[in-house]
Design a protein around this motif. Structure first.
Motif, mmCIF file in Angstrom:
data_model
loop_
_atom_site.group_PDB
_atom_site.id
_atom_site.type_symbol
_atom_site.label_atom_id
_atom_site.label_comp_id
_atom_site.label_asym_id
_atom_site.label_seq_id
_atom_site.Cartn_x
_atom_site.Cartn_y
_atom_site.Cartn_z
ATOM 1 N N VAL A 18 4.017 9.683 -23.594
ATOM 2 C CA VAL A 18 3.364 10.635 -22.686
ATOM 3 C C VAL A 18 3.713 10.313 -21.241
ATOM 4 C CG1 VAL A 18 1.137 11.466 -21.823
ATOM 5 C CG2 VAL A 18 1.478 11.118 -24.281
ATOM 6 N N PHE A 19 3.684 9.021 -20.901
ATOM 7 C CA PHE A 19 3.981 8.614 -19.525
ATOM 8 C C PHE A 19 5.432 8.921 -19.171
ATOM 9 C CE2 PHE A 19 4.831 5.777 -15.973
ATOM 10 C CZ PHE A 19 3.671 5.927 -15.216
ATOM 11 N N SER A 20 6.330 8.770 -20.138
ATOM 12 C CA SER A 20 7.738 9.087 -19.906
ATOM 13 C C SER A 20 7.910 10.565 -19.579
ATOM 14 C CB SER A 20 8.574 8.719 -21.130
ATOM 15 O OG SER A 20 9.920 9.086 -20.952
ATOM 16 N N VAL A 21 7.206 11.424 -20.316
ATOM 17 C CA VAL A 21 7.268 12.869 -20.047
ATOM 18 C C VAL A 21 6.673 13.171 -18.668
ATOM 19 C CG1 VAL A 21 6.403 15.125 -20.755
ATOM 20 C CG2 VAL A 21 7.207 13.503 -22.483
ATOM 21 N N ALA A 22 5.552 12.511 -18.338
ATOM 22 C CA ALA A 22 4.925 12.725 -17.034
ATOM 23 C C ALA A 22 5.846 12.300 -15.901
ATOM 24 C CB ALA A 22 3.609 11.948 -16.958
ATOM 25 N N LYS A 31 9.165 12.302 -15.973
ATOM 26 C CA LYS A 31 10.215 13.318 -15.850
ATOM 27 C C LYS A 31 9.706 14.559 -15.133
ATOM 28 C CE LYS A 31 12.811 11.835 -19.929
ATOM 29 N NZ LYS A 31 13.280 12.197 -21.292
ATOM 30 N N LEU A 32 8.467 14.943 -15.412
ATOM 31 C CA LEU A 32 7.882 16.112 -14.744
ATOM 32 C C LEU A 32 7.688 15.847 -13.250
ATOM 33 C CD1 LEU A 32 5.222 17.241 -17.383
ATOM 34 C CD2 LEU A 32 7.402 18.363 -16.833
ATOM 35 N N PRO A 60 15.449 22.334 -11.114
ATOM 36 C CA PRO A 60 14.299 22.404 -10.198
ATOM 37 C C PRO A 60 14.710 22.577 -8.742
ATOM 38 C CG PRO A 60 13.995 20.642 -11.791
ATOM 39 C CD PRO A 60 15.403 21.130 -11.960
ATOM 40 N N PHE A 61 15.823 21.934 -8.347
ATOM 41 C CA PHE A 61 16.292 22.072 -6.970
ATOM 42 C C PHE A 61 16.678 23.518 -6.682
ATOM 43 C CE2 PHE A 61 19.428 21.867 -3.557
ATOM 44 C CZ PHE A 61 18.789 21.044 -2.641
ATOM 45 N N VAL A 62 17.389 24.156 -7.616
ATOM 46 C CA VAL A 62 17.791 25.557 -7.441
ATOM 47 C C VAL A 62 16.561 26.460 -7.401
ATOM 48 C CG1 VAL A 62 18.985 27.498 -8.514
ATOM 49 C CG2 VAL A 62 20.067 25.244 -8.460
ATOM 50 N N LEU A 63 15.593 26.209 -8.290
ATOM 51 C CA LEU A 63 14.353 26.993 -8.277
ATOM 52 C C LEU A 63 13.608 26.813 -6.957
ATOM 53 C CD1 LEU A 63 13.056 26.379 -11.921
ATOM 54 C CD2 LEU A 63 14.134 28.443 -11.012
ATOM 55 N N GLY A 64 13.646 25.591 -6.426
ATOM 56 C CA GLY A 64 13.033 25.347 -5.125
ATOM 57 C C GLY A 64 13.715 26.145 -4.025
ATOM 58 N N GLN A 65 15.050 26.252 -4.110
ATOM 59 C CA GLN A 65 15.796 27.061 -3.150
ATOM 60 C C GLN A 65 15.356 28.533 -3.199
ATOM 61 O OE1 GLN A 65 18.997 26.488 -0.896
ATOM 62 N NE2 GLN A 65 17.295 25.057 -0.668
ATOM 63 N N LEU A 66 15.165 29.032 -4.413
ATOM 64 C CA LEU A 66 14.690 30.411 -4.559
ATOM 65 C C LEU A 66 13.298 30.570 -3.963
ATOM 66 C CD1 LEU A 66 15.906 31.145 -8.207
ATOM 67 C CD2 LEU A 66 16.915 31.984 -6.066
ATOM 68 N N ALA A 67 12.440 29.566 -4.212
ATOM 69 C CA ALA A 67 11.084 29.630 -3.660
ATOM 70 C C ALA A 67 11.117 29.578 -2.134
ATOM 71 C CB ALA A 67 10.247 28.472 -4.212
ATOM 72 N N HIS A 68 12.040 28.789 -1.585
ATOM 73 C CA HIS A 68 12.166 28.683 -0.126
ATOM 74 C C HIS A 68 12.456 30.051 0.492
ATOM 75 C CE1 HIS A 68 13.373 26.849 3.765
ATOM 76 N NE2 HIS A 68 14.235 27.860 3.805
ATOM 77 N N ASN A 69 13.286 30.835 -0.180
ATOM 78 C CA ASN A 69 13.723 32.122 0.371
ATOM 79 C C ASN A 69 12.771 33.272 0.065
ATOM 80 O OD1 ASN A 69 16.311 31.373 1.603
ATOM 81 N ND2 ASN A 69 16.959 30.906 -0.466
ATOM 82 N N PHE A 70 12.030 33.176 -1.044
ATOM 83 C CA PHE A 70 11.242 34.334 -1.476
ATOM 84 C C PHE A 70 9.730 34.081 -1.584
ATOM 85 C CE2 PHE A 70 15.499 34.887 -3.397
ATOM 86 C CZ PHE A 70 15.866 36.061 -2.741
ATOM 87 N N ILE A 71 9.293 32.813 -1.533
ATOM 88 C CA ILE A 71 7.856 32.515 -1.646
ATOM 89 C C ILE A 71 7.460 31.596 -0.489
ATOM 90 C CG2 ILE A 71 5.998 31.756 -3.188
ATOM 91 C CD1 ILE A 71 7.890 32.010 -5.514
#
Length: 321
Positions: free
Chosen positions: A34-38, A40-41, A175-186
């Motif tokens: 569980v800690f390993s998954v946490a 990674k998240l 996640p980095f790419v999704l963050g880029q999308l959030a930077h531009n649209f959210i």
């Protein structure tokens, strides 16, 4: 004492505390899973926040900075292996198995998560560090087994676990790419990323990585095969190596005309060695052989590099620009 503790960076305190807790109460069984998954998240969240904090222009500039990436690759896969070969005379005072472990640690790729987090703390080139560290891990999939084959004579049965490409893509780059999308649209997400949230996540993720990695080594019983003298030797060696490489990775980029931001990225990516990548690579490359003594130098170096580099970037972050 209270005044002294106020001067000690929380990142450094957390790293030491995570190590001590791992030795006393290592993660085992279901909790370890569980800690390993946490963990990674938490790392994925960190890279999402980095992506959301940076403009797309900054990210693209990090991708195309080939001088930065080439310099880091040379430090990681040329300078370090040469140092490893130069340590061969140490077999006069330590076992040949431990020397092989020292050589192996110089052959593994750079860290991704901690080198990027430390670069961010010191106000360095984060997008450049993301690309450079990820590239180091990807190149390591091919270069580390090749270097092991050439320098350690362990070529028989070597095969490459290409799942590392998928892991890096899903856990770091996506996640980095999704963050880029959030930077531009959210915009609200962009504002959160520019707040103290990123600082909390980057430090917390480093603590989680340290605890998880050392727990794995303790549960596997790797510390029972090494003497106190050998541990002291490895700690001193690791400290000297990190200090020397921090100086070299600052001096050379200064002479090459790199900016402050790029120099920080080169220092953090060029002095780090990945325990998270090195452990599975060792198990794959050496075909399930006993890895105890082989991975101890990497584990010790991993801790020493985090302690010394975290103290170093804390001073950089506090210095006026």
């Amino acid at each position: 004492m209270p005044g002294f503790l106020k001067k000690v960076d929380p990142l450094l305190i957390g790293i030491i505390a995570a190590t001590i807790i791992a030795f006393i109460v290592p993660a085992r069984g279901t909790f370890a899973d569980v800690f390993s998954v946490a963990t990674k998240l938490a790392i994925a969240l960190l890279f999402f926040l980095y992506g959301a904090r940076l403009s797309t222009k900054e990210a693209l500039r990090g991708l195309t900075n080939w001088r930065l990436h080439l310099t880091i690759v040379v430090f990681t896969f040329v300078v370090y292996p040469l140092i490893g070969l130069g340590m061969r005379p140490s077999t006069a005072i330590i076992s040949s198995e431990l020397y092989q472990g020292i050589l192996f640690l110089t052959l593994v790729p750079s860290t991704v998560q901690s080198s990027v987090a430390l670069t961010g703390i010191a106000r360095g080139n984060v997008p450049g560090a993301v690309v450079a560290a990820s590239m180091s891990s990807l190149l390591g999939v091919l270069l580390t087994p090749l270097l092991v084959m050439l320098l350690m004579g362990a070529g028989d049965g070597i095969h490459v676990d290409t799942s590392v490409f998928i892991d890096i893509s899903l856990q770091l780059l996506l996640p980095f790419v999704l963050g880029q999308l959030a930077h531009n649209f959210i915009p609200p997400v962009r504002d959160i990323a520019k707040s103290k949230a990123t600082k909390i996540v980057d430090r917390g993720s480093i603590w989680m990585v340290v605890y998880s990695a050392f727990s794995q080594g303790i549960v596997a019983g790797v510390w029972g095969d090494v003497s106190v003298w050998e541990i002291v030797f490895l700690v001193v060696f690791s400290g000297v190596l990190v200090a020397a490489m921090l100086w070299v990775t600052k001096w050379v980029p200064e002479r090459l005309g790199f900016s402050y931001e790029d120099r920080v990225a080169i220092q953090m990516c060029g002095t780090q060695k990945s325990l998270a990548t090195g452990l599975p690579m060792a198990s794959v490359i050496f075909g399930g052989a006993t890895l105890g003594l082989l991975i101890i130098p990497l584990m010790i170096y991993h801790l020493v590099q985090l302690v010394m580099c975290s103290a170093y970037v804390s001073r950089l972050a506090a210095a006026p620009q």
